[in-house]
Design a protein around this motif. Structure first.
Motif, PDB file in Angstrom:
ATOM      1  N   LYS A  68      -5.280   6.195   2.111  1.00  0.00           N
ATOM      2  CA  LYS A  68      -5.512   4.967   1.344  1.00  0.00           C
ATOM      3  C   LYS A  68      -6.837   4.326   1.718  1.00  0.00           C
ATOM      4  O   LYS A  68      -7.536   3.775   0.858  1.00  0.00           O
ATOM      5  N   HIS A 106      -9.829   4.189  -0.898  1.00  0.00           N
ATOM      6  CA  HIS A 106     -10.273   2.843  -1.283  1.00  0.00           C
ATOM      7  C   HIS A 106     -11.793   2.745  -1.161  1.00  0.00           C
ATOM      8  O   HIS A 106     -12.465   2.173  -2.032  1.00  0.00           O
ATOM      9  N   SER A 129      -7.420  -1.425  -5.277  1.00  0.00           N
ATOM     10  CA  SER A 129      -6.130  -1.453  -4.567  1.00  0.00           C
ATOM     11  C   SER A 129      -4.968  -1.228  -5.521  1.00  0.00           C
ATOM     12  O   SER A 129      -4.038  -0.458  -5.224  1.00  0.00           O
ATOM     13  N   LEU A 171      -4.886   2.411  -6.648  1.00  0.00           N
ATOM     14  CA  LEU A 171      -4.353   3.324  -5.634  1.00  0.00           C
ATOM     15  C   LEU A 171      -2.836   3.203  -5.525  1.00  0.00           C
ATOM     16  O   LEU A 171      -2.145   4.203  -5.305  1.00  0.00           O
ATOM     17  N   ALA A 172      -2.324   1.997  -5.690  1.00  0.00           N
ATOM     18  CA  ALA A 172      -0.870   1.810  -5.666  1.00  0.00           C
ATOM     19  C   ALA A 172      -0.227   2.584  -6.810  1.00  0.00           C
ATOM     20  O   ALA A 172       0.800   3.265  -6.635  1.00  0.00           O
ATOM     21  N   PHE A 211      -0.572   6.492  -6.026  1.00  0.00           N
ATOM     22  CA  PHE A 211       0.360   7.025  -5.042  1.00  0.00           C
ATOM     23  C   PHE A 211       1.803   7.000  -5.568  1.00  0.00           C
ATOM     24  O   PHE A 211       2.624   7.844  -5.191  1.00  0.00           O
TER      25      PHE A 211
END
Length: 219
Positions: free
Chosen positions: A98, A102, A204, A207-208, A211
């Motif tokens: 992460k 990021h 952010s 990426l959430a 994933f």
């Protein structure tokens, strides 16, 4: 006029060996080419124009770049390099994914929002129909390069267990998510009030989502 890919583009000396290649001159050539491509378009920019703007001889330009195709590809690569979108950002296997992604994502978003990059996108789209080679070079030197970088990371990182094919799907998915709505609006010259804090929050959230997709194996 199309990209110079005929014999007229071949290095007039016929031999690059032994010719000094000043880093400073190479930078001047790339900067001059960037300005000319953005001002006139790629197809309408000649190697003679680049040499004149850079303040060097045409022979010097060809001592660094075999053709305008090579020069255009180098211009795109140079811009990606300015944002450090290369292997160095993805090399440390001990860093949490992460954090790594990021940092990479933030650089990628900043690249997309660069005014020169937005302008070059528009030029490539405008010229692509009449000169597909312009679009091909841009695609291979920019988007494909970033896809390959992330594919290698996802495939070789000990934090993931993805096949090479799935690693490439993951790379494409992440880059498309990172583009977000802002990329579309800015390409259309519509106002986009996105601060640095907004950019970081966008990465952010992206990426959430990414994933979550990985967890559900929905690539």
């Amino acid at each position: 006029m199309t990209l110079e890919t005929t014999q007229i583009d071949v290095n007039p000396t016929g031999n690059k060996a032994g010719r000094p290649k000043s880093i400073e001159k190479r930078k001047r050539i790339l900067d001059a080419a960037t300005d000319l491509f953005l001002a006139n378009g790629v197809s309408s920019t000649s190697m003679d124009m680049v040499a004149t703007t850079a303040g060097v001889s045409k022979q010097t330009v060809y001592s660094h770049f075999n053709s305008k195709d090579d020069l255009f590809a180098a211009v795109i690569s140079q811009k990606c390099g300015e944002y450090q979108l290369d292997k160095t950002a993805l090399l440390d296997p001990n860093r949490e994914p992460k954090a790594v992604l990021h940092e990479f994502g933030s650089r990628f978003v900043s690249l997309l929002r660069d005014k020169q990059v937005i302008a070059m996108h528009r030029i490539v789209i405008a010229e692509g129909a009449s000169n597909p080679r312009v679009a091909e070079i841009f695609y291979e030197s920019g988007p494909v390069s970033e896809i390959n970088l992330l594919t290698e990371y996802f495939y070789h990182s000990p934090h993931f267990t993805l096949s090479e094919d799935m690693a490439r799907h993951a790379a494409v998915c992440l880059l498309n998510l990172l583009k977000g709505h802002f990329h579309f609006t800015e390409m259309l010259s519509l106002p986009c009030d996105l601060s640095e804090i907004d950019e970081s929050e966008h990465v952010s959230r992206t990426l959430a989502q990414f994933f979550a997709i990985l967890d559900h194996q929905a690539l």
